[in-house]
Design a protein around this motif. Structure first.
Motif, PDB file in Angstrom:
ATOM      1  N   GLY A   1       0.695  -1.094   0.041  1.00  0.00           N
ATOM      2  CA  GLY A   1      -0.019   0.224   0.098  1.00  0.00           C
ATOM      3  C   GLY A   1       0.731   1.278  -0.060  1.00  0.00           C
ATOM      4  N   PRO A   2       0.301   2.347   0.057  1.00  0.00           N
ATOM      5  CA  PRO A   2       1.046   3.822  -0.137  1.00  0.00           C
ATOM      6  C   PRO A   2       1.524   3.908   1.302  1.00  0.00           C
ATOM      7  CG  PRO A   2      -1.179   3.976  -0.942  1.00  0.00           C
ATOM      8  CD  PRO A   2      -1.270   2.401  -0.311  1.00  0.00           C
ATOM      9  N   GLU A   3       2.320   4.655   1.417  1.00  0.00           N
ATOM     10  CA  GLU A   3       3.145   5.001   2.677  1.00  0.00           C
ATOM     11  C   GLU A   3       2.180   5.448   3.652  1.00  0.00           C
ATOM     12  OE1 GLU A   3       6.980   7.691   4.534  1.00  0.00           O
ATOM     13  OE2 GLU A   3       6.611   7.306   2.489  1.00  0.00           O
ATOM     14  N   LEU A   4       2.195   5.094   4.978  1.00  0.00           N
ATOM     15  CA  LEU A   4       1.381   5.615   5.874  1.00  0.00           C
ATOM     16  C   LEU A   4       1.813   6.612   6.759  1.00  0.00           C
ATOM     17  CD1 LEU A   4       0.285   2.057   7.491  1.00  0.00           C
ATOM     18  CD2 LEU A   4      -0.995   3.519   6.509  1.00  0.00           C
ATOM     19  N   PRO A   5       1.002   7.786   6.603  1.00  0.00           N
ATOM     20  CA  PRO A   5       1.390   9.069   7.354  1.00  0.00           C
ATOM     21  C   PRO A   5       1.703   8.768   8.855  1.00  0.00           C
ATOM     22  CG  PRO A   5      -0.539   9.588   6.047  1.00  0.00           C
ATOM     23  CD  PRO A   5      -0.298   8.069   6.158  1.00  0.00           C
ATOM     24  N   GLU A   6       2.557   9.390   9.542  1.00  0.00           N
ATOM     25  CA  GLU A   6       2.923   8.865  10.856  1.00  0.00           C
ATOM     26  C   GLU A   6       1.991   9.383  11.753  1.00  0.00           C
ATOM     27  OE1 GLU A   6       6.991  10.565  11.842  1.00  0.00           O
ATOM     28  OE2 GLU A   6       7.892   9.400  10.257  1.00  0.00           O
ATOM     29  N   ASP A   7       1.191  10.341  11.514  1.00  0.00           N
ATOM     30  CA  ASP A   7       0.209  10.773  12.469  1.00  0.00           C
ATOM     31  C   ASP A   7      -1.165  10.073  12.471  1.00  0.00           C
ATOM     32  OD1 ASP A   7      -0.574  11.669  10.027  1.00  0.00           O
ATOM     33  OD2 ASP A   7      -1.192  13.711  10.903  1.00  0.00           O
ATOM     34  N   ILE A   8      -1.357   9.147  11.464  1.00  0.00           N
ATOM     35  CA  ILE A   8      -2.213   8.108  11.532  1.00  0.00           C
ATOM     36  C   ILE A   8      -2.039   6.771  12.121  1.00  0.00           C
ATOM     37  CG2 ILE A   8      -3.756   6.743   9.751  1.00  0.00           C
ATOM     38  CD1 ILE A   8      -4.326   9.438   9.477  1.00  0.00           C
ATOM     39  N   THR A   9      -2.872   6.708  13.186  1.00  0.00           N
ATOM     40  CA  THR A   9      -2.369   5.735  14.217  1.00  0.00           C
ATOM     41  C   THR A   9      -3.753   4.456  14.046  1.00  0.00           C
ATOM     42  OG1 THR A   9      -4.136   6.536  15.891  1.00  0.00           O
ATOM     43  CG2 THR A   9      -1.697   7.279  15.954  1.00  0.00           C
TER      44      THR A   9
ATOM     45  N   LEU B   1      -1.547  -7.321  12.749  1.00  0.00           N
ATOM     46  CA  LEU B   1      -2.317  -7.102  11.532  1.00  0.00           C
ATOM     47  C   LEU B   1      -3.582  -6.187  11.569  1.00  0.00           C
ATOM     48  CD1 LEU B   1      -2.606  -8.262   8.851  1.00  0.00           C
ATOM     49  CD2 LEU B   1      -4.326 -10.233   9.629  1.00  0.00           C
ATOM     50  N   ALA B   2      -4.333  -6.151  12.807  1.00  0.00           N
ATOM     51  CA  ALA B   2      -5.591  -5.290  12.867  1.00  0.00           C
ATOM     52  C   ALA B   2      -4.836  -3.800  12.897  1.00  0.00           C
ATOM     53  CB  ALA B   2      -6.101  -5.809  14.403  1.00  0.00           C
ATOM     54  N   ALA B   3      -3.895  -3.726  13.789  1.00  0.00           N
ATOM     55  CA  ALA B   3      -3.349  -2.368  13.628  1.00  0.00           C
ATOM     56  C   ALA B   3      -3.085  -1.749  12.329  1.00  0.00           C
ATOM     57  CB  ALA B   3      -2.039  -2.355  14.658  1.00  0.00           C
ATOM     58  N   ARG B   4      -2.485  -2.488  11.371  1.00  0.00           N
ATOM     59  CA  ARG B   4      -1.994  -2.126  10.187  1.00  0.00           C
ATOM     60  C   ARG B   4      -3.378  -1.818   9.171  1.00  0.00           C
ATOM     61  NH1 ARG B   4       2.926  -0.903   7.481  1.00  0.00           N
ATOM     62  NH2 ARG B   4       2.625  -1.096   5.156  1.00  0.00           N
ATOM     63  N   VAL B   5      -4.370  -2.948   9.452  1.00  0.00           N
ATOM     64  CA  VAL B   5      -5.416  -2.437   8.691  1.00  0.00           C
ATOM     65  C   VAL B   5      -6.106  -1.194   9.291  1.00  0.00           C
ATOM     66  CG1 VAL B   5      -7.819  -3.548   8.190  1.00  0.00           C
ATOM     67  CG2 VAL B   5      -5.864  -5.070   8.128  1.00  0.00           C
ATOM     68  N   ALA B   6      -6.371  -1.133  10.419  1.00  0.00           N
ATOM     69  CA  ALA B   6      -6.766   0.143  11.009  1.00  0.00           C
ATOM     70  C   ALA B   6      -6.154   1.243  10.550  1.00  0.00           C
ATOM     71  CB  ALA B   6      -6.771   0.108  12.574  1.00  0.00           C
ATOM     72  N   ARG B   7      -4.978   1.389  10.429  1.00  0.00           N
ATOM     73  CA  ARG B   7      -4.217   2.573   9.755  1.00  0.00           C
ATOM     74  C   ARG B   7      -4.445   2.675   8.528  1.00  0.00           C
ATOM     75  NH1 ARG B   7       2.045   2.836  10.982  1.00  0.00           N
ATOM     76  NH2 ARG B   7       1.664   5.329  10.551  1.00  0.00           N
ATOM     77  N   HIS B   8      -4.534   1.814   7.418  1.00  0.00           N
ATOM     78  CA  HIS B   8      -4.674   1.844   6.243  1.00  0.00           C
ATOM     79  C   HIS B   8      -6.282   2.517   6.009  1.00  0.00           C
ATOM     80  CE1 HIS B   8      -1.314   0.719   3.980  1.00  0.00           C
ATOM     81  NE2 HIS B   8      -1.144  -0.494   4.486  1.00  0.00           N
ATOM     82  N   LEU B   9      -7.263   1.961   6.667  1.00  0.00           N
ATOM     83  CA  LEU B   9      -8.600   2.370   6.740  1.00  0.00           C
ATOM     84  C   LEU B   9      -8.817   3.819   7.316  1.00  0.00           C
ATOM     85  CD1 LEU B   9     -10.570  -0.542   7.981  1.00  0.00           C
ATOM     86  CD2 LEU B   9     -10.133  -0.066   5.774  1.00  0.00           C
ATOM     87  N   ALA B  10      -7.946   4.190   8.193  1.00  0.00           N
ATOM     88  CA  ALA B  10      -7.833   5.582   8.857  1.00  0.00           C
ATOM     89  C   ALA B  10      -7.299   6.354   7.587  1.00  0.00           C
ATOM     90  CB  ALA B  10      -7.141   5.855   9.992  1.00  0.00           C
ATOM     91  N   ALA B  11      -6.360   6.203   7.250  1.00  0.00           N
ATOM     92  CA  ALA B  11      -5.620   6.939   5.912  1.00  0.00           C
ATOM     93  C   ALA B  11      -6.523   7.089   4.845  1.00  0.00           C
ATOM     94  CB  ALA B  11      -4.396   6.368   5.700  1.00  0.00           C
TER      95      ALA B  11
ATOM     96  N   GLU C   1      -7.896   8.386  -5.159  1.00  0.00           N
ATOM     97  CA  GLU C   1      -7.180   7.368  -5.713  1.00  0.00           C
ATOM     98  C   GLU C   1      -6.089   6.801  -4.724  1.00  0.00           C
ATOM     99  OE1 GLU C   1      -6.074   4.313  -7.839  1.00  0.00           O
ATOM    100  OE2 GLU C   1      -7.557   5.891  -8.600  1.00  0.00           O
ATOM    101  N   THR C   2      -5.636   7.475  -4.129  1.00  0.00           N
ATOM    102  CA  THR C   2      -4.731   7.042  -2.850  1.00  0.00           C
ATOM    103  C   THR C   2      -5.332   6.495  -1.925  1.00  0.00           C
ATOM    104  OG1 THR C   2      -2.797   8.757  -3.606  1.00  0.00           O
ATOM    105  CG2 THR C   2      -2.780   7.729  -1.303  1.00  0.00           C
ATOM    106  N   ALA C   3      -6.583   6.860  -1.677  1.00  0.00           N
ATOM    107  CA  ALA C   3      -7.338   6.538  -0.395  1.00  0.00           C
ATOM    108  C   ALA C   3      -7.759   5.006  -0.959  1.00  0.00           C
ATOM    109  CB  ALA C   3      -8.616   7.172  -0.214  1.00  0.00           C
ATOM    110  N   TYR C   4      -8.076   4.842  -2.343  1.00  0.00           N
ATOM    111  CA  TYR C   4      -8.377   3.593  -2.735  1.00  0.00           C
ATOM    112  C   TYR C   4      -7.104   2.611  -2.520  1.00  0.00           C
ATOM    113  CZ  TYR C   4      -9.782   0.030  -6.147  1.00  0.00           C
ATOM    114  OH  TYR C   4     -10.148  -1.197  -6.628  1.00  0.00           O
ATOM    115  N   GLN C   5      -6.047   2.891  -2.726  1.00  0.00           N
ATOM    116  CA  GLN C   5      -4.977   1.999  -2.604  1.00  0.00           C
ATOM    117  C   GLN C   5      -4.603   1.775  -1.196  1.00  0.00           C
ATOM    118  OE1 GLN C   5      -3.238   0.981  -5.333  1.00  0.00           O
ATOM    119  NE2 GLN C   5      -4.693   1.796  -6.585  1.00  0.00           N
ATOM    120  N   HIS C   6      -5.004   2.660  -0.278  1.00  0.00           N
ATOM    121  CA  HIS C   6      -4.997   2.204   0.996  1.00  0.00           C
ATOM    122  C   HIS C   6      -6.002   1.188   1.407  1.00  0.00           C
ATOM    123  CE1 HIS C   6      -2.119   4.872   2.990  1.00  0.00           C
ATOM    124  NE2 HIS C   6      -2.478   6.008   2.455  1.00  0.00           N
ATOM    125  N   THR C   7      -7.103   1.146   0.895  1.00  0.00           N
ATOM    126  CA  THR C   7      -8.234   0.266   1.107  1.00  0.00           C
ATOM    127  C   THR C   7      -7.808  -1.179   0.302  1.00  0.00           C
ATOM    128  OG1 THR C   7      -9.620   0.750  -0.764  1.00  0.00           O
ATOM    129  CG2 THR C   7     -10.064   2.125   1.207  1.00  0.00           C
TER     130      THR C   7
END
Length: 316
Positions: free
Chosen positions: A94-102, A121-131, A141-147
């Motif tokens: 996925g795209p790089e996760l912003p540091e401030d997204i927890t 795994l849950a923490a990683r999935v949560a960060r991608h959904l929040a991003a 488009e980047t939001a879609y790549q995170h999902t």
């Protein structure tokens, strides 16, 4: 948050995206690790091959057997090179996760649904959904790549498939949106996705399918906002089929005169004004663009500009 992001849904003309990954609906899906490491590690990159092996069994790194000197005198050595990432691996990362997204930005209901996954795994999935939720407006488009990264890790969670579907819709990937939202509906039985699913059919040139969904029995039980969304999509499908009078009648049966200033009333009025103009009834359209603008305090539509343009056209 699907229920909070109806303001950019279709106005009856060309389908437009705008969904946000939901943070409210449940999932009955069982976490799927898809053959991946137990603790949420990356996908296996290939394993062993032949005796010379282009990859090792641990990380998938290539080994280049170039010698650094004569054999037996300092000997040959392996020079390790990082193997290029495959397309599937890039999606998984996925795209790089912003540091401030927890990940804590998500609604509690979503976080609760992720608890069936291993912790990391849950923490990683949560960060991608929040991003994805943070980027959906400015960079769908980047939001879609995170999902997609979240889906690669947890494809059997309805909330993840819903997020991927709505982000795909926002980014204009209608086939992908249709597939993911259908999957989410199969998993949790929710009907709230029907207006978006119907509009995906419109975007794919299937207005008849959109009309079938608009006539689903469950639509009668929708709350006002969801019902308005389906009405707008139904009218748009009628327009797609060249049935302009039927499109107008569909909208005229909706609460256009409601004193409610909620966004769904704004969108209904705007769809009606837009359809009136498309039907050549410019005087009526002008009046309804003004009525739309009168309750559009958040400027969800361009009703004021459309009215000004019609007025200029009439003067000229």
């Amino acid at each position: 948050m699907a229920e909070q992001r109806r303001n950019q849904r279709p106005s009856g003309g060309k389908p437009t995206g705008g969904g946000r990954p939901s943070s409210s609906r449940g999932s009955e899906g069982r976490p799927d690790r898809g053959g991946r490491p137990e603790r949420g590690g990356r996908p296996d990159r290939g394993g062993r091959q032949d005796s010379r092996g282009d990859r090792d069994a641990r990380g998938g790194q290539s080994r280049d057997r170039r010698q650094s000197g004569p054999r037996g005198a300092g000997g040959g050595r392996y020079v390790e090179k990082e193997a290029p990432r495959s397309a599937d691996q890039a999606v998984y990362d996925g795209p790089e996760l912003p540091e401030d997204i927890t990940g804590k930005e998500l609604d509690r209901a979503v976080i609760a649904q992720l608890k069936g996954l291993p912790e990391k795994l849950a923490a990683r999935v949560a960060r991608h959904l929040a991003a994805a939720g943070a980027l959906i407006d400015e960079d769908p488009e980047t939001a879609y790549q995170h999902t997609l990264a979240a889906r690669a890790r947890a494809p059997r969670l309805a909330v993840v498939r819903e997020a991927a579907g709505e982000a795909a819709y926002a980014a204009g990937h209608y086939s992908e949106a249709l597939a993911d939202l259908r999957a989410a509906k199969r998993m949790n039985g929710a009907t709230a996705y029907l207006p978006i699913i119907a509009d995906c059919h419109r975007a794919l040139g299937q207005p008849e399918q959109a009309l079938k969904l608009a006539k689903s029995p469950s639509v009668a039980n929708f709350e006002s906002e969801a019902k308005a969304e389906m009405t707008i999509v139904e009218a748009g499908a009628r327009r797609d089929m060249g049935q302009m009078d039927a499109a107008l009648r569909t909208l005229e049966l909706a609460p256009l005169q409601s004193k409610n200033r909620a966004p769904w009333v704004v969108r209904l009025r705007y769809a009606y004004a837009d359809t009136l103009e498309a039907a050549g009834r410019t005087t009526d359209a002008l009046a309804w663009f003004h009525r739309t603008h009168a309750i559009d305090g958040d400027e969800l539509t361009d009703a004021a500009e459309r009215a000004a343009l019609l007025e200029k056209t009439q003067r000229d």
